[in-house]
Design a protein around this motif. Structure first.
Motif, PDB file in Angstrom:
ATOM      1  N   VAL A 299       0.842  -1.203   0.000  1.00 51.73           N
ATOM      2  CA  VAL A 299       0.000   0.000   0.000  1.00 51.73           C
ATOM      3  C   VAL A 299       0.873   1.247   0.000  1.00 51.73           C
ATOM      4  N   GLY A 300       1.969   1.232   0.774  1.00 56.43           N
ATOM      5  CA  GLY A 300       2.864   2.376   0.826  1.00 56.43           C
ATOM      6  C   GLY A 300       3.529   2.651  -0.508  1.00 56.43           C
ATOM      7  N   GLN A 301       3.886   1.593  -1.229  1.00 61.90           N
ATOM      8  CA  GLN A 301       4.529   1.767  -2.523  1.00 61.90           C
ATOM      9  C   GLN A 301       3.557   2.269  -3.583  1.00 61.90           C
ATOM     10  N   LEU A 302       2.289   1.899  -3.458  1.00 59.24           N
ATOM     11  CA  LEU A 302       1.309   2.349  -4.448  1.00 59.24           C
ATOM     12  C   LEU A 302       1.123   3.856  -4.417  1.00 59.24           C
ATOM     13  N   GLY A 303       1.199   4.432  -3.220  1.00 63.63           N
ATOM     14  CA  GLY A 303       1.052   5.875  -3.102  1.00 63.63           C
ATOM     15  C   GLY A 303      -0.249   6.367  -3.698  1.00 63.63           C
ATOM     16  N   GLY A 304      -0.129   7.324  -4.631  1.00 62.46           N
ATOM     17  CA  GLY A 304      -1.303   7.956  -5.217  1.00 62.46           C
ATOM     18  C   GLY A 304      -2.161   7.035  -6.052  1.00 62.46           C
ATOM     19  N   GLU A 305      -1.590   5.918  -6.546  1.00 60.46           N
ATOM     20  CA  GLU A 305      -2.378   5.010  -7.380  1.00 60.46           C
ATOM     21  C   GLU A 305      -3.581   4.444  -6.638  1.00 60.46           C
ATOM     22  N   ALA A 306      -3.414   4.176  -5.335  1.00 58.90           N
ATOM     23  CA  ALA A 306      -4.521   3.653  -4.544  1.00 58.90           C
ATOM     24  C   ALA A 306      -5.013   4.663  -3.526  1.00 58.90           C
ATOM     25  N   GLY A 307      -4.341   5.806  -3.443  1.00 59.54           N
ATOM     26  CA  GLY A 307      -4.745   6.823  -2.500  1.00 59.54           C
ATOM     27  C   GLY A 307      -4.579   6.408  -1.056  1.00 59.54           C
ATOM     28  N   GLY A 308      -3.681   5.441  -0.816  1.00 57.43           N
ATOM     29  CA  GLY A 308      -3.426   5.000   0.545  1.00 57.43           C
ATOM     30  C   GLY A 308      -4.584   4.276   1.196  1.00 57.43           C
ATOM     31  N   ALA A 309      -5.477   3.680   0.385  1.00 59.03           N
ATOM     32  CA  ALA A 309      -6.676   3.046   0.942  1.00 59.03           C
ATOM     33  C   ALA A 309      -6.814   1.606   0.473  1.00 59.03           C
ATOM     34  N   PHE A 310      -7.281   0.766   1.368  1.00 59.17           N
ATOM     35  CA  PHE A 310      -7.658  -0.601   0.998  1.00 59.17           C
ATOM     36  C   PHE A 310      -8.744  -1.080   1.947  1.00 59.17           C
ATOM     37  N   SER A 311      -9.498  -2.068   1.493  1.00 60.11           N
ATOM     38  CA  SER A 311     -10.653  -2.558   2.237  1.00 60.11           C
ATOM     39  C   SER A 311     -10.683  -4.077   2.156  1.00 60.11           C
ATOM     40  N   TYR A 312     -11.115  -4.727   3.237  1.00 62.54           N
ATOM     41  CA  TYR A 312     -11.215  -6.188   3.192  1.00 62.54           C
ATOM     42  C   TYR A 312     -12.404  -6.686   3.995  1.00 62.54           C
ATOM     43  N   CYS A 313     -12.846  -7.883   3.619  1.00 70.26           N
ATOM     44  CA  CYS A 313     -13.838  -8.628   4.377  1.00 70.26           C
ATOM     45  C   CYS A 313     -13.262 -10.016   4.607  1.00 70.26           C
ATOM     46  N   LEU A 314     -13.072 -10.394   5.847  1.00 64.78           N
ATOM     47  CA  LEU A 314     -12.530 -11.703   6.181  1.00 64.78           C
ATOM     48  C   LEU A 314     -13.681 -12.692   6.317  1.00 64.78           C
ATOM     49  N   VAL A 315     -13.645 -13.744   5.506  1.00 69.91           N
ATOM     50  CA  VAL A 315     -14.696 -14.749   5.550  1.00 69.91           C
ATOM     51  C   VAL A 315     -14.527 -15.587   6.808  1.00 69.91           C
ATOM     52  N   SER A 316     -15.643 -16.046   7.350  1.00 63.01           N
ATOM     53  CA  SER A 316     -15.589 -16.894   8.535  1.00 63.01           C
ATOM     54  C   SER A 316     -14.936 -18.227   8.202  1.00 63.01           C
ATOM     55  N   ARG A 317     -14.022 -18.666   9.053  1.00 61.50           N
ATOM     56  CA  ARG A 317     -13.350 -19.947   8.841  1.00 61.50           C
ATOM     57  C   ARG A 317     -14.371 -21.068   8.919  1.00 61.50           C
ATOM     58  N   GLY A 318     -14.141 -22.113   8.140  1.00 58.66           N
ATOM     59  CA  GLY A 318     -15.039 -23.258   8.152  1.00 58.66           C
ATOM     60  C   GLY A 318     -16.178 -23.164   7.161  1.00 58.66           C
TER      61      GLY A 318
END
Length: 505
Positions: A299-318
């Motif tokens: 994310v740090g290397q992307l800089g302006g390409e991603a605007g310093g943002a990311f989002s995730y949803c962790l699926v429940s195990r099993g």
């Protein structure tokens, strides 16, 4: 008119009320008790502290059914990916879905392995933070390790990523070679195992060979990229990296610039570690995609390409479903509740948040807010982490929190504790149970109420469920991935906020 009709209607109403109270219902969704707020205006998030219900259903039967399903290893095919001008999205898989080793163990064995990995990661995290706060001395075990191996210095990651619980699939090199990568929100290094492989652990895909990539370019020792490493080695004019961890895991090799591919999105000149000597609990993955807060993370290397943002949803195990990981400001949801990130200059990789308290059944547990505070010397605080499974709390806070939960679940039969849990229940005779809500109170007002399945988790196939929190002998608190599962989480590092919701996944 038949005089018995009103009495009959009364009986019917009583029966319906009884069924409503005792038949299983769906699991309540996680909810941030906050009114909607624009993702472009973090400061206008207004919390709503009113709880309409202070308990929720835990669907025991459904959760227990999932413990009896052992997923086949994931086919080595491209995962579904969506791209647009503003964001790119890829699937997020739990470790058990792609490691063949999971076929040889029952649920309880896999649970014990998870706890072993989790304790190792947590211990290493505490140790690493302690080392980060002190200068290296001749008594430093990492210092000795480097000297004995005649390697100039090591690169210290923010966290031990040994547990490797969540993987994504990306392309490395040109043409792209598909690889499973561990995601780690506490690491600033992107690395893959590379040929020639002096020592490699087992991975699902063939080991990446830089000789087959037209975009692979080694980094010289005098390069500005090499200077961005916290510490760098040099051999034969090439920049060398080494990441060591307290559990004995490590990766060593050459720093290079390489192309990474996410679906149709191609990112060139990403600094990655090409690991020729590797050891650890990363089995299944080819390497690691560091998503930490430092400049060398992906994310740090992307800089302006991603605007310093990311989002995730962790699926429940099993479960048989998959989660998601998205990069770019287009991934930032409308209506999320935003909490300020806290920066710790002594541990820049970590995402700290301001936690002010904990609640059980809508009642705040009497824990001093200072117990969760990050000090000026870098001690304590609360870290959001994708690689630690179980949420850790300082011992005094944990005990008060646990006791409050036990007090409100006196109607449930207790069971003997298991590693690392001391508050467990025998739910083998239930289809569904009503349990108190558990909430995180964040500084500034927002309250995150967890889904029931993020609070009590199964530890075997016999119906034993445990309170999925554990004590920490240090002052550090960690919000682990079990508590994050099913909640949309967005990091806006550029503006210093983390968002929760509004969607569940």
């Amino acid at each position: 008119m038949d005089q018995s009709l009103p009495a009959l209607l009364l009986v019917v109403l009583v029966v319906l009320l009884f069924l409503h109270l005792h038949l299983p219902t769906g699991i309540a969704s996680s909810a941030f008790n906050s009114t909607t707020a624009s993702s472009a205006n973090h400061g206008n998030t207004i919390p709503d502290d009113h709880h309409s219900d202070n308990s929720q259903h835990l669907n025991v039967k459904e959760i227990m059914a999932n413990t009896k399903i052992i997923s086949q290893p994931q086919e080595l095919l491209e995962t579904h990916q969506e791209t647009s001008d503003r964001k790119w999205k890829l699937k997020l898989l739990h470790r058990d879905k792609i490691t063949a080793a999971s076929l040889h163990h029952n649920f309880h064995d896999r649970f014990l392995e998870l706890m072993k990995r989790d304790v190792s990661r947590f211990t290493s995290l505490i140790r690493r933070l302690t080392i980060n706060r002190t200068s290296s001395t001749s008594d430093d075990p990492y210092h000795h390790e480097v000297l004995e191996e005649n390697f100039g210095s090591d690169v210290v990651s923010g966290m031990d990523q040994g547990s490797g619980e969540y993987f994504v699939r990306i392309g490395v090199g040109s043409p792209p070679t598909s690889q499973y990568m561990v995601i780690d929100s506490g690491s600033d290094i992107v690395w893959v195992q590379c040929q020639p492989c002096n020592k490699c652990y087992r991975q699902s895909d063939p080991v990446f060979d830089p000789a087959d990539s037209g975009s692979f370019a080694g980094v010289s020792c005098s390069s500005a990229v090499c200077d961005r490493l916290e510490k760098a080695g040099c051999r034969g004019g090439r920049c060398r990296y080494e990441v060591s961890y307290g559990d004995g895991s490590y990766t060593k090799g050459t720093l290079a610039l390489e192309t990474l591919t996410f679906g149709k999105t191609v990112i060139r000149n990403v600094a990655i570690g090409c690991g020729h000597t590797n050891q650890g609990m990363f089995v299944g993955a080819a390497g690691l995609l560091g998503l930490g807060g430092g400049s060398m993370s992906f994310v740090g290397q992307l800089g302006g390409e991603a605007g310093g943002a990311f989002s995730y949803c962790l699926v429940s195990r099993g479960t048989e479903t998959s989660g998601s990981l998205e990069f770019g400001r287009g991934a930032m949801p409308m209506g999320a509740a935003w909490v300020p990130l806290i920066r710790n200059p002594r541990a820049p990789s970590f995402y700290y948040v301001g936690l002010s308290g904990l609640g059980v059944g809508g009642v705040r547990v009497p824990i001093p807010e200072e117990m969760f505070r990050l000090t000026e010397l870098g001690y304590g605080g609360v870290v959001m982490d994708t690689g630690t499974a179980v949420t850790r709390l300082p011992t005094m806070a944990y005990e008060a929190f646990r006791d409050a939960y036990i007090e409100q679940t006196r109607n449930l039969p207790r069971a003997t504790g298991v590693p690392i849990f001391d508050a467990c229940y025998d739910l083998s005779g239930f289809v569904s149970v009503r349990v108190p809500t558990v909430s995180f109170y964040f500084s500034g007002g927002p309250i995150l109420t967890l889904p029931a399945k993020n609070i009590l988790i199964p530890v075997n196939e016999g119906g034993t469920f445990c309170f999925a929190f554990a004590p920490s002998s240090s002052g550090l608190s960690i919000i682990g991935n079990i508590q994050q599962e099913g909640i949309q989480i967005t990091f806006d590092g550029a503006n210093g906020f983390v968002g929760f919701g509004p969607d569940v996944c």
